[in-house]
Every structure is written in structure tokens, then in C-alpha cells.
Write a protein that holds these residues in place. Sequence first.
Motif, PDB file in Angstrom:
ATOM      1  N   VAL A 260    -119.895 -70.268  37.440  1.00  0.00           N
ATOM      2  CA  VAL A 260    -118.864 -69.263  37.176  1.00  0.00           C
ATOM      3  C   VAL A 260    -118.801 -68.863  35.711  1.00  0.00           C
ATOM      4  O   VAL A 260    -118.500 -67.723  35.369  1.00  0.00           O
ATOM      5  N   SER A 261    -119.125 -69.813  34.810  1.00  0.00           N
ATOM      6  CA  SER A 261    -119.084 -69.499  33.382  1.00  0.00           C
ATOM      7  C   SER A 261    -120.198 -68.535  32.976  1.00  0.00           C
ATOM      8  O   SER A 261    -120.174 -67.976  31.875  1.00  0.00           O
ATOM      9  N   LYS A 262    -121.183 -68.339  33.867  1.00  0.00           N
ATOM     10  CA  LYS A 262    -122.286 -67.420  33.563  1.00  0.00           C
ATOM     11  C   LYS A 262    -121.923 -65.971  33.875  1.00  0.00           C
ATOM     12  O   LYS A 262    -122.642 -65.057  33.491  1.00  0.00           O
ATOM     13  N   PHE A 263    -120.826 -65.753  34.618  1.00  0.00           N
ATOM     14  CA  PHE A 263    -120.417 -64.395  34.971  1.00  0.00           C
ATOM     15  C   PHE A 263    -119.573 -63.803  33.836  1.00  0.00           C
ATOM     16  O   PHE A 263    -118.374 -63.567  33.974  1.00  0.00           O
ATOM     17  N   ASP A 264    -120.224 -63.550  32.715  1.00  0.00           N
ATOM     18  CA  ASP A 264    -119.502 -63.122  31.515  1.00  0.00           C
ATOM     19  C   ASP A 264    -118.762 -61.802  31.694  1.00  0.00           C
ATOM     20  O   ASP A 264    -117.749 -61.560  31.045  1.00  0.00           O
ATOM     21  N   TYR A 265    -119.284 -60.932  32.535  1.00  0.00           N
ATOM     22  CA  TYR A 265    -118.720 -59.587  32.652  1.00  0.00           C
ATOM     23  C   TYR A 265    -117.919 -59.374  33.936  1.00  0.00           C
ATOM     24  O   TYR A 265    -117.495 -58.250  34.213  1.00  0.00           O
ATOM     25  N   LEU A 266    -117.712 -60.455  34.711  1.00  0.00           N
ATOM     26  CA  LEU A 266    -116.914 -60.332  35.923  1.00  0.00           C
ATOM     27  C   LEU A 266    -115.495 -59.870  35.594  1.00  0.00           C
ATOM     28  O   LEU A 266    -114.908 -59.059  36.313  1.00  0.00           O
ATOM     29  N   GLN A 267    -114.952 -60.383  34.508  1.00  0.00           N
ATOM     30  CA  GLN A 267    -113.591 -60.022  34.125  1.00  0.00           C
ATOM     31  C   GLN A 267    -113.463 -58.517  33.905  1.00  0.00           C
ATOM     32  O   GLN A 267    -112.455 -57.906  34.275  1.00  0.00           O
ATOM     33  N   GLN A 268    -114.489 -57.905  33.315  1.00  0.00           N
ATOM     34  CA  GLN A 268    -114.448 -56.463  33.087  1.00  0.00           C
ATOM     35  C   GLN A 268    -114.516 -55.689  34.408  1.00  0.00           C
ATOM     36  O   GLN A 268    -113.861 -54.658  34.577  1.00  0.00           O
TER      37      GLN A 268
ATOM     38  N   TRP B  53    -123.996 -58.785  38.729  1.00  0.00           N
ATOM     39  CA  TRP B  53    -125.421 -58.516  38.506  1.00  0.00           C
ATOM     40  C   TRP B  53    -125.701 -58.323  37.019  1.00  0.00           C
ATOM     41  O   TRP B  53    -126.690 -58.843  36.490  1.00  0.00           O
ATOM     42  N   TYR B  54    -124.853 -57.577  36.330  1.00  0.00           N
ATOM     43  CA  TYR B  54    -125.060 -57.329  34.902  1.00  0.00           C
ATOM     44  C   TYR B  54    -124.961 -58.622  34.102  1.00  0.00           C
ATOM     45  O   TYR B  54    -125.713 -58.830  33.143  1.00  0.00           O
ATOM     46  N   SER B  55    -124.040 -59.509  34.480  1.00  0.00           N
ATOM     47  CA  SER B  55    -123.912 -60.802  33.808  1.00  0.00           C
ATOM     48  C   SER B  55    -125.194 -61.609  33.948  1.00  0.00           C
ATOM     49  O   SER B  55    -125.692 -62.182  32.976  1.00  0.00           O
ATOM     50  N   ILE B  56    -125.733 -61.647  35.181  1.00  0.00           N
ATOM     51  CA  ILE B  56    -126.985 -62.384  35.421  1.00  0.00           C
ATOM     52  C   ILE B  56    -128.142 -61.739  34.682  1.00  0.00           C
ATOM     53  O   ILE B  56    -128.986 -62.419  34.082  1.00  0.00           O
ATOM     54  N   PHE B  57    -128.193 -60.403  34.661  1.00  0.00           N
ATOM     55  CA  PHE B  57    -129.261 -59.673  33.975  1.00  0.00           C
ATOM     56  C   PHE B  57    -129.258 -59.972  32.479  1.00  0.00           C
ATOM     57  O   PHE B  57    -130.309 -60.217  31.878  1.00  0.00           O
ATOM     58  N   MET B  58    -128.074 -59.988  31.859  1.00  0.00           N
ATOM     59  CA  MET B  58    -127.980 -60.265  30.428  1.00  0.00           C
ATOM     60  C   MET B  58    -128.385 -61.696  30.116  1.00  0.00           C
ATOM     61  O   MET B  58    -129.008 -61.981  29.080  1.00  0.00           O
TER      62      MET B  58
ATOM     63  N   VAL C  35    -129.749 -62.910  26.054  1.00  0.00           N
ATOM     64  CA  VAL C  35    -128.844 -62.355  25.047  1.00  0.00           C
ATOM     65  C   VAL C  35    -127.441 -62.906  25.273  1.00  0.00           C
ATOM     66  O   VAL C  35    -126.795 -62.548  26.250  1.00  0.00           O
ATOM     67  N   PRO C  36    -126.968 -63.807  24.407  1.00  0.00           N
ATOM     68  CA  PRO C  36    -125.608 -64.307  24.560  1.00  0.00           C
ATOM     69  C   PRO C  36    -124.606 -63.173  24.432  1.00  0.00           C
ATOM     70  O   PRO C  36    -124.850 -62.193  23.730  1.00  0.00           O
ATOM     71  N   ARG C  37    -123.470 -63.305  25.094  1.00  0.00           N
ATOM     72  CA  ARG C  37    -122.487 -62.229  25.073  1.00  0.00           C
ATOM     73  C   ARG C  37    -122.001 -61.940  23.657  1.00  0.00           C
ATOM     74  O   ARG C  37    -121.823 -60.801  23.267  1.00  0.00           O
ATOM     75  N   ASP C  38    -121.748 -62.997  22.879  1.00  0.00           N
ATOM     76  CA  ASP C  38    -121.256 -62.800  21.516  1.00  0.00           C
ATOM     77  C   ASP C  38    -122.250 -62.003  20.680  1.00  0.00           C
ATOM     78  O   ASP C  38    -121.893 -61.112  19.924  1.00  0.00           O
ATOM     79  N   ALA C  39    -123.542 -62.321  20.875  1.00  0.00           N
ATOM     80  CA  ALA C  39    -124.573 -61.617  20.111  1.00  0.00           C
ATOM     81  C   ALA C  39    -124.656 -60.168  20.559  1.00  0.00           C
ATOM     82  O   ALA C  39    -124.831 -59.254  19.757  1.00  0.00           O
ATOM     83  N   GLN C  40    -124.511 -59.966  21.892  1.00  0.00           N
ATOM     84  CA  GLN C  40    -124.550 -58.604  22.422  1.00  0.00           C
ATOM     85  C   GLN C  40    -123.398 -57.776  21.853  1.00  0.00           C
ATOM     86  O   GLN C  40    -123.581 -56.649  21.417  1.00  0.00           O
ATOM     87  N   ASP C  41    -122.186 -58.369  21.875  1.00  0.00           N
ATOM     88  CA  ASP C  41    -121.017 -57.661  21.357  1.00  0.00           C
ATOM     89  C   ASP C  41    -121.181 -57.360  19.875  1.00  0.00           C
ATOM     90  O   ASP C  41    -120.822 -56.294  19.389  1.00  0.00           O
TER      91      ASP C  41
END
Length: 324
Positions: A249-257, A302-307, A312-318
Motif C-alpha cells: 500500500v505504501s507504493k501507491f504514492d498517487y492513490l490519494q490524488q 497504475w501511475y504509482s506502479i509506473f513511477m 523515480v522516488p516521489r520526492d525527487a519527481q516533485d
Amino acid sequence: MNSDQITYLVFGIVLLLALIADLGLLSKNDKKVTIKKALYQTFFWVALALAFFVFMWWENGQTLALEYLSAYLMEWSLSIDNIFVFILIFASFKVKEQQYGRVLLIGILMAIVFRIIFITVGVALVERFSWILYIFGAFLVYTGIKMFSTGDDEHFDPQDSRIYKFVRRALPIVPHDGGGKFTVIENGKKYYTILFVVVIMLAGIDLVFALDSIPAVMGISRDKLVIYTSNIFAVLGLRSLFFLLRGAVSKFDYLQQGIAIVLVFIGAKMLGEHWVNQYVDKTTQVFISLGIILVCISGSIWYSIFMKRKGVPRDAQDSSIKHD
């Protein structure tokens, strides 16, 4: 008996038999739940919810059945967000893994009781004061916008929450699990263990999440049958979903969005319902809601898994987006 009464009766019978099957055949107390068993249990509850959707279509018609499916998917996706908080609670109170299943079961059953009360009160208020729906709509838009831009769950500390502080003030608590018990007797006095505290925390946190999810479901359907059944099916599947997704579940970085976009859409739909109803019929509205829920939730996962696959870590992407 009318269609709704028949559906309620079938729902009650199916639910009772399903709980007996889940507890008696698929679950064992104080045993670790493997990924394989969690997968079977998740398929069991999802298949049951979908079978009930087919029954509703046959008994109550297409529109009500699609409303139920949309509401169930909305609740199910929000349940994934719940799991991250549940993981934090178990880690914070150092609950032993073999106790997870029993604690989750009792906490979730309590949460269902609280939700039924919450739904009953909410529906009664809406029936008497229809303008409350506009408050719900504005609240969902606000919550969605806030959720899209922040990650509040990452900063959640269970032992600093209001629920935990209230329990500590109200009850005598010992800092251990009492060997798997909820209460112990020490020095002739009754104390509540950490396991009892965790059960209350799970039920209380779920009720907090219900402040978002139940108004969202009411934005999809005003039918009591849809609201009750979609909520109960989604919450009952939460335990198996926890064991299936706790490592992922922690891998779904963009589920919240994805969830945030859905909440904003449903909130905006509630605010503009008077004008929407003039141009779009009810069945079409349900299809649109169902499509947006499916696209946003599946797309965000899907986008969370793709990233993650791109490394690319989310923090680095942001950070890269900000620099651009």
C-alpha cells in the motif's frame, strides 16, 4: 414483500453465511495470515459484492444496481487509504502479527455498527433538511482539494491522536497486550490492554474516514439500500485487503490524488445537482460517476506502479517538477 425488502433479506442471509464461512473456514484465531490466504479471502468478499450487484440488477433494476457498484468501488478505494493508517496503528502499539486478524475483525465489526448509526442519522437529516447535501458537497470539494495537495497520513501519529488521548483519560490502561487478552486483573483492579486500545482506535479511525466516504456515497445515490449495502460490503472486505496490501500500500504514492479527484467530482455534482438533473438523466449520471471512479482509481494505482518501475522516488519527481 416489495423489491427492497427482498433485497434486504437476501443481503442479511448472504452476510450471515459469508461471515460464518470467513470465520469458520477461511480464518483461524491467532494465526498469521499468508498472502495466499489473504488473496483467497479478498476474492471471496469482492466476488460476493459483485454477485450481490448482479442480484440487485435482477431484483431492483439497472440504475440502482449501477449506483450500488459505483458506491462500492468508491468505498473500496477509500478502504485502501484506510489500510495505511491501520498499519501505522499496529506498528505504533507494537501489536504481534498473530494478533492482527482477531483485532482487525473486532475493530471492523465495531466500525460497521458505528457506520450503520452514522448512515441512519445522516439519511434522516438529509430527508428532513435537504439543504444539508450542499454542505456535504462543499465539504467533499474542500476535502478533495486538500487531499490532492497534502499527505496528511504520512504525519499521522496514533499515540498523539484525539481518540487515543480520550481512551487514556477514560479508561485504566496497561502498556502490554495481556498475553492476547483485552482486559487483565492486576492488584485486584481491572485494566484494559493495548489490544483493547487498538480495537477502539481502528473503529474510531474508520468512523473518521466515514466522514468523507458516506457523504461521497450519498452523492452517488440517496437510496438507503445502496448506502448500507455498499458500505458494509466494503468494510467487511477490509480485513483481507489489509493482509493482501500491507506490504504494497505504501507504493501507491498517487492513490490519494486519484481519490481526491473523485471526491471533488462527486462534491461538485452534489452542489450542481439541480442544473445537472435538467440536462442529464439519472442513468447517464450513474454511468459517468462509475467511469470517473474507475479511471481515477485504476489510473492513480497504475501511475504509482509506473513511477516506481522507472525508479523515480516521489520526492525527487516533485522536486524536478518544481525546478522546471
